[in-house]
Design a protein around this motif. Structure first.
Motif, mmCIF file in Angstrom:
data_model
loop_
_atom_site.group_PDB
_atom_site.id
_atom_site.type_symbol
_atom_site.label_atom_id
_atom_site.label_comp_id
_atom_site.label_asym_id
_atom_site.label_seq_id
_atom_site.Cartn_x
_atom_site.Cartn_y
_atom_site.Cartn_z
ATOM 1 N N LYS A 132 -6.816 -11.381 1.879
ATOM 2 C CA LYS A 132 -7.776 -11.245 0.786
ATOM 3 C C LYS A 132 -7.350 -12.149 -0.360
ATOM 4 C CE LYS A 132 -9.065 -6.438 1.539
ATOM 5 N NZ LYS A 132 -9.181 -5.128 0.906
ATOM 6 N N ARG A 160 -18.630 -14.524 -5.584
ATOM 7 C CA ARG A 160 -17.830 -13.875 -6.626
ATOM 8 C C ARG A 160 -17.022 -12.746 -5.999
ATOM 9 N NH1 ARG A 160 -19.860 -14.791 -11.843
ATOM 10 N NH2 ARG A 160 -21.794 -15.976 -11.791
ATOM 11 N N GLY A 161 -16.015 -12.292 -6.739
ATOM 12 C CA GLY A 161 -15.249 -11.124 -6.293
ATOM 13 C C GLY A 161 -14.098 -11.490 -5.374
ATOM 14 N N THR A 162 -14.042 -10.826 -4.234
ATOM 15 C CA THR A 162 -12.931 -10.990 -3.296
ATOM 16 C C THR A 162 -13.439 -11.581 -1.986
ATOM 17 O OG1 THR A 162 -11.819 -9.074 -4.260
ATOM 18 C CG2 THR A 162 -11.089 -9.772 -2.080
ATOM 19 N N ARG A 184 -8.892 -13.500 -4.482
ATOM 20 C CA ARG A 184 -9.915 -13.443 -5.517
ATOM 21 C C ARG A 184 -10.584 -14.789 -5.664
ATOM 22 N NH1 ARG A 184 -7.621 -11.404 -10.960
ATOM 23 N NH2 ARG A 184 -8.796 -13.212 -11.587
#
Length: 71
Positions: free
Chosen positions: A66, A27-29, A68
């Motif tokens: 990066k 999850r997240g980045t 998501r």
């Protein structure tokens, strides 16, 4: 991981495709670091390269990517 190209003629390009698999619970980045280094070998090929007497052009590039993670 690494990739080595022997010779790339002037005006030509090379492409490297990267695939990434994440854990099911990711999850997240997600972040990835990529770097490349290249040298410009003088005419005559690597057999004529004298590392002490010739200034060899070097190009080093680094980028952080990066994205998501969507589920």
């Amino acid at each position: 991981m690494g990739c080595l190209l022997d010779t790339l003629n002037p005006g030509r390009t090379a492409t490297l495709k990267v695939r990434v698999w994440l854990r099911g619970g990711a999850r997240g980045t997600a972040t990835a670091d990529f770097g490349s280094a290249s040298i410009d070998v003088p005419a005559g090929g690597p057999g004529t390269l004298d590392i002490h007497g010739i200034d060899v052009g070097t190009d080093v590039k680094y980028v952080r990517v990066k994205t998501r993670v969507l589920r």
